[in-house]
Write a protein that holds these residues in place. Structure first.
Motif, PDB file in Angstrom:
ATOM      1  N   ARG A 117      52.791  -4.017  71.740  1.00 45.71           N
ATOM      2  CA  ARG A 117      52.102  -3.550  70.538  1.00 45.71           C
ATOM      3  C   ARG A 117      52.070  -4.540  69.396  1.00 45.71           C
ATOM      4  O   ARG A 117      51.244  -4.415  68.491  1.00 45.71           O
ATOM      5  N   ILE A 118      52.965  -5.522  69.374  1.00 43.62           N
ATOM      6  CA  ILE A 118      53.109  -6.382  68.202  1.00 43.62           C
ATOM      7  C   ILE A 118      52.120  -7.541  68.253  1.00 43.62           C
ATOM      8  O   ILE A 118      52.021  -8.257  69.260  1.00 43.62           O
ATOM      9  N   VAL A 119      51.399  -7.739  67.172  1.00 45.74           N
ATOM     10  CA  VAL A 119      50.463  -8.858  67.021  1.00 45.74           C
ATOM     11  C   VAL A 119      50.846  -9.621  65.753  1.00 45.74           C
ATOM     12  O   VAL A 119      50.986  -9.017  64.682  1.00 45.74           O
ATOM     13  N   ILE A 120      51.032 -10.934  65.881  1.00 49.08           N
ATOM     14  CA  ILE A 120      51.315 -11.781  64.732  1.00 49.08           C
ATOM     15  C   ILE A 120      50.006 -12.435  64.310  1.00 49.08           C
ATOM     16  O   ILE A 120      49.411 -13.197  65.072  1.00 49.08           O
ATOM     17  N   ARG A 121      49.568 -12.115  63.096  1.00 51.91           N
ATOM     18  CA  ARG A 121      48.288 -12.616  62.606  1.00 51.91           C
ATOM     19  C   ARG A 121      48.511 -13.519  61.398  1.00 51.91           C
ATOM     20  O   ARG A 121      49.004 -13.075  60.360  1.00 51.91           O
ATOM     21  N   PRO A 122      48.181 -14.808  61.502  1.00 53.01           N
ATOM     22  CA  PRO A 122      48.216 -15.669  60.314  1.00 53.01           C
ATOM     23  C   PRO A 122      47.300 -15.098  59.235  1.00 53.01           C
ATOM     24  O   PRO A 122      46.202 -14.620  59.530  1.00 53.01           O
ATOM     25  N   SER A 123      47.745 -15.147  57.996  1.00 50.03           N
ATOM     26  CA  SER A 123      47.019 -14.482  56.916  1.00 50.03           C
ATOM     27  C   SER A 123      45.628 -15.056  56.694  1.00 50.03           C
ATOM     28  O   SER A 123      44.777 -14.393  56.108  1.00 50.03           O
ATOM     29  N   TRP A 124      45.370 -16.271  57.170  1.00 45.79           N
ATOM     30  CA  TRP A 124      44.075 -16.907  56.925  1.00 45.79           C
ATOM     31  C   TRP A 124      43.096 -16.739  58.094  1.00 45.79           C
ATOM     32  O   TRP A 124      41.987 -17.255  58.056  1.00 45.79           O
ATOM     33  N   ILE A 125      43.486 -15.995  59.160  1.00 43.31           N
ATOM     34  CA  ILE A 125      42.608 -15.808  60.317  1.00 43.31           C
ATOM     35  C   ILE A 125      42.160 -14.352  60.371  1.00 43.31           C
ATOM     36  O   ILE A 125      42.993 -13.445  60.411  1.00 43.31           O
ATOM     37  N   PRO A 126      40.836 -14.070  60.399  1.00 49.60           N
ATOM     38  CA  PRO A 126      40.369 -12.683  60.517  1.00 49.60           C
ATOM     39  C   PRO A 126      40.805 -12.088  61.857  1.00 49.60           C
ATOM     40  O   PRO A 126      40.820 -12.774  62.881  1.00 49.60           O
ATOM     41  N   TYR A 127      41.161 -10.807  61.841  1.00 48.76           N
ATOM     42  CA  TYR A 127      41.555 -10.142  63.082  1.00 48.76           C
ATOM     43  C   TYR A 127      41.299  -8.650  62.941  1.00 48.76           C
ATOM     44  O   TYR A 127      41.683  -8.028  61.948  1.00 48.76           O
ATOM     45  N   GLU A 128      40.638  -8.061  63.944  1.00 46.88           N
ATOM     46  CA  GLU A 128      40.355  -6.632  63.952  1.00 46.88           C
ATOM     47  C   GLU A 128      41.356  -5.961  64.883  1.00 46.88           C
ATOM     48  O   GLU A 128      41.328  -6.155  66.099  1.00 46.88           O
ATOM     49  N   SER A 129      42.251  -5.172  64.314  1.00 44.93           N
ATOM     50  CA  SER A 129      43.335  -4.587  65.103  1.00 44.93           C
ATOM     51  C   SER A 129      42.866  -3.352  65.858  1.00 44.93           C
ATOM     52  O   SER A 129      41.886  -2.699  65.492  1.00 44.93           O
ATOM     53  N   ARG A 130      43.607  -3.042  66.929  1.00 43.55           N
ATOM     54  CA  ARG A 130      43.373  -1.824  67.690  1.00 43.55           C
ATOM     55  C   ARG A 130      44.272  -0.713  67.156  1.00 43.55           C
ATOM     56  O   ARG A 130      45.229  -0.957  66.434  1.00 43.55           O
ATOM     57  N   GLU A 131      43.974   0.502  67.570  1.00 43.77           N
ATOM     58  CA  GLU A 131      44.635   1.664  66.988  1.00 43.77           C
ATOM     59  C   GLU A 131      46.146   1.654  67.228  1.00 43.77           C
ATOM     60  O   GLU A 131      46.920   2.075  66.362  1.00 43.77           O
ATOM     61  N   ASP A 132      46.608   1.187  68.389  1.00 42.14           N
ATOM     62  CA  ASP A 132      48.027   1.282  68.732  1.00 42.14           C
ATOM     63  C   ASP A 132      48.819   0.035  68.369  1.00 42.14           C
ATOM     64  O   ASP A 132      50.014  -0.046  68.645  1.00 42.14           O
ATOM     65  N   GLU A 133      48.190  -0.950  67.741  1.00 44.78           N
ATOM     66  CA  GLU A 133      48.858  -2.220  67.483  1.00 44.78           C
ATOM     67  C   GLU A 133      49.666  -2.200  66.180  1.00 44.78           C
ATOM     68  O   GLU A 133      49.295  -1.547  65.208  1.00 44.78           O
ATOM     69  N   ILE A 134      50.765  -2.936  66.198  1.00 42.71           N
ATOM     70  CA  ILE A 134      51.539  -3.236  65.005  1.00 42.71           C
ATOM     71  C   ILE A 134      51.198  -4.669  64.620  1.00 42.71           C
ATOM     72  O   ILE A 134      51.566  -5.612  65.327  1.00 42.71           O
ATOM     73  N   VAL A 135      50.446  -4.852  63.540  1.00 45.40           N
ATOM     74  CA  VAL A 135      49.990  -6.190  63.147  1.00 45.40           C
ATOM     75  C   VAL A 135      50.855  -6.694  62.002  1.00 45.40           C
ATOM     76  O   VAL A 135      50.960  -6.039  60.951  1.00 45.40           O
ATOM     77  N   VAL A 136      51.478  -7.855  62.216  1.00 42.46           N
ATOM     78  CA  VAL A 136      52.272  -8.507  61.184  1.00 42.46           C
ATOM     79  C   VAL A 136      51.417  -9.603  60.573  1.00 42.46           C
ATOM     80  O   VAL A 136      51.057 -10.577  61.241  1.00 42.46           O
ATOM     81  N   HIS A 137      51.031  -9.430  59.311  1.00 48.31           N
ATOM     82  CA  HIS A 137      50.221 -10.418  58.596  1.00 48.31           C
ATOM     83  C   HIS A 137      51.177 -11.437  57.983  1.00 48.31           C
ATOM     84  O   HIS A 137      51.980 -11.087  57.114  1.00 48.31           O
ATOM     85  N   LEU A 138      51.080 -12.684  58.419  1.00 46.72           N
ATOM     86  CA  LEU A 138      52.136 -13.635  58.113  1.00 46.72           C
ATOM     87  C   LEU A 138      51.586 -14.932  57.546  1.00 46.72           C
ATOM     88  O   LEU A 138      50.594 -15.469  58.025  1.00 46.72           O
ATOM     89  N   ASP A 139      52.261 -15.408  56.507  1.00 46.94           N
ATOM     90  CA  ASP A 139      52.038 -16.756  55.987  1.00 46.94           C
ATOM     91  C   ASP A 139      53.414 -17.389  55.824  1.00 46.94           C
ATOM     92  O   ASP A 139      54.098 -17.149  54.829  1.00 46.94           O
ATOM     93  N   PRO A 140      53.862 -18.186  56.807  1.00 46.05           N
ATOM     94  CA  PRO A 140      55.233 -18.707  56.737  1.00 46.05           C
ATOM     95  C   PRO A 140      55.490 -19.629  55.563  1.00 46.05           C
ATOM     96  O   PRO A 140      56.637 -19.823  55.170  1.00 46.05           O
ATOM     97  N   GLY A 141      54.451 -20.248  54.983  1.00 44.86           N
ATOM     98  CA  GLY A 141      54.668 -21.137  53.842  1.00 44.86           C
ATOM     99  C   GLY A 141      55.714 -22.184  54.170  1.00 44.86           C
ATOM    100  O   GLY A 141      55.630 -22.872  55.172  1.00 44.86           O
ATOM    101  N   MET A 142      56.748 -22.305  53.319  1.00 40.70           N
ATOM    102  CA  MET A 142      57.822 -23.262  53.559  1.00 40.70           C
ATOM    103  C   MET A 142      59.011 -22.627  54.266  1.00 40.70           C
ATOM    104  O   MET A 142      60.092 -23.204  54.322  1.00 40.70           O
ATOM    105  N   ALA A 143      58.824 -21.429  54.826  1.00 38.50           N
ATOM    106  CA  ALA A 143      59.887 -20.769  55.573  1.00 38.50           C
ATOM    107  C   ALA A 143      59.623 -20.930  57.064  1.00 38.50           C
ATOM    108  O   ALA A 143      58.499 -21.189  57.494  1.00 38.50           O
ATOM    109  N   PHE A 144      60.678 -20.751  57.854  1.00 35.82           N
ATOM    110  CA  PHE A 144      60.530 -20.824  59.298  1.00 35.82           C
ATOM    111  C   PHE A 144      60.384 -19.425  59.865  1.00 35.82           C
ATOM    112  O   PHE A 144      60.964 -18.469  59.385  1.00 35.82           O
ATOM    113  N   GLY A 145      59.597 -19.302  60.944  1.00 38.23           N
ATOM    114  CA  GLY A 145      59.417 -18.029  61.602  1.00 38.23           C
ATOM    115  C   GLY A 145      57.959 -17.677  61.762  1.00 38.23           C
ATOM    116  O   GLY A 145      57.388 -16.965  60.956  1.00 38.23           O
ATOM    117  N   THR A 146      57.329 -18.180  62.820  1.00 39.69           N
ATOM    118  CA  THR A 146      55.919 -17.899  63.078  1.00 39.69           C
ATOM    119  C   THR A 146      55.727 -16.990  64.275  1.00 39.69           C
ATOM    120  O   THR A 146      54.613 -16.573  64.556  1.00 39.69           O
TER     121      THR A 146
END
Length: 306
Positions: A117-146
């Protein structure tokens, strides 16, 4: 923060990538190294897998100061020795301003599905999620963890299975906040996210707000080996850090878990696994499950009941 940085990068075969990352982390800023695994996905974005036939890109960042030339030479010397174990490309150097440093990794960060269910979406990329998905909108910036590194994926796979509504969760070494956000999106009541780096802490707060879960998260800037309160408070404890810190922080992390609660320990090089397992066994936990990808190991433990 330094105004200018030197990006140091190299492409390697998969079998020596972890050793090169360890070398880069030894000299890089905040002991950080970015590992960009080549990810292959179906056209619809599903079934993400690491492509073992494509070189892995390893990068780190050095402050552009009077010590940088000597540090680069140490890296070259270390890479020469590691090249006896597998193919390592030419060392690539690039000078970056601070704002460029924050943007440098973006071309290597795709939309990635992890688990069911988990989808990692970079904040600058468009993405159309599905009903059952957990989408994490992420911009790691100067932190680690992509989400691309195996240790982070191990944690996310366990989170998908372990998190139940109403849980309280500790995220030690939260970085970009990817695990905290996923836990809250999966139904956790609250997360306390610890991060030692104040710059990463700001990125963490921004990502929590970006995902609409900031009101259920508490961010602490500090060192879990000494600052974490010694009390039983959490239904799930996550720590995606290096083995040395896991060992040092062991008493506090175990004490933070309620009796019978799970602990997810990740970021462990396989050579250090035995030391981590022995430490946590002595502290009153039992091994439930382990995962391994290449040299990276993650452990799922349970704190023993009295």
């Amino acid at each position: 923060m330094p105004a200018r940085w030197l990006e140091v990068a190299v492409e390697t075969d998969a079998e020596v990538a972890d050793a090169v990352a360890e070398l880069f982390a030894r000299f890089g800023y905040q002991q950080g190294a970015a590992i960009f695994h080549p990810v292959a996905q179906d056209p619809d974005g599903e079934n993400a897998t690491i492509d073992p036939a494509t070189p892995v890109l390893i990068a780190t960042y050095l402050p552009l100061d009077e010590q940088v030339d000597a540090t680069v030479e140490r890296l070259r010397h270390g890479l020469w020795h590691l090249s006896q174990l597998g193919r390592i490309g030419d060392l690539r150097l690039r000078t970056l301003a601070e704002e460029e440093w924050a943007e440098a990794w973006k071309s290597h960060f795709p939309v990635t599905r992890i688990g069911h269910r988990i989808v990692i979406r970079p904040s600058w990329i468009p993405y159309e999620s599905r009903e059952d998905e957990i989408v994490v909108h992420l911009d790691p910036g100067m932190a680690f963890g992509t989400g691309l590194h195996p240790t982070t994926q191990h944690c996310l796979l366990w989170l998908e299975r372990l998190v139940t509504p109403g849980m309280s969760v500790l995220d030690a070494g939260a970085g970009s906040g990817i695990l905290s956000i996923a836990a809250l999106a999966l139904g956790a009541r609250s997360v306390t996210a610890w991060e030692i780096d104040p710059v990463a802490g700001e990125v963490l707060r921004e990502n929590l707000e970006r995902n609409g879960v900031g009101d259920r998260a508490t961010v602490r800037i500090g060192d879990v080996t000494g600052d974490l309160a010694d009390r039983e408070a959490y239904d799930l404890v996550m720590a995606n850090i290096v083995a040395r810190v896991l060992i040092e922080a062991g008493p506090r992390l175990v004490r933070a878990a309620r009796p019978g609660a799970h602990l997810v320990l990740s970021g462990i090089i396989d050579a250090a696994e035995e030391g981590v397992r022995r430490r946590y066994q002595d502290l009153g936990t039992e091994l439930v499950e382990r995962r391994q990808d290449g040299d990276w190991v993650s452990l799922l433990l349970r704190r023993n009941r009295p």
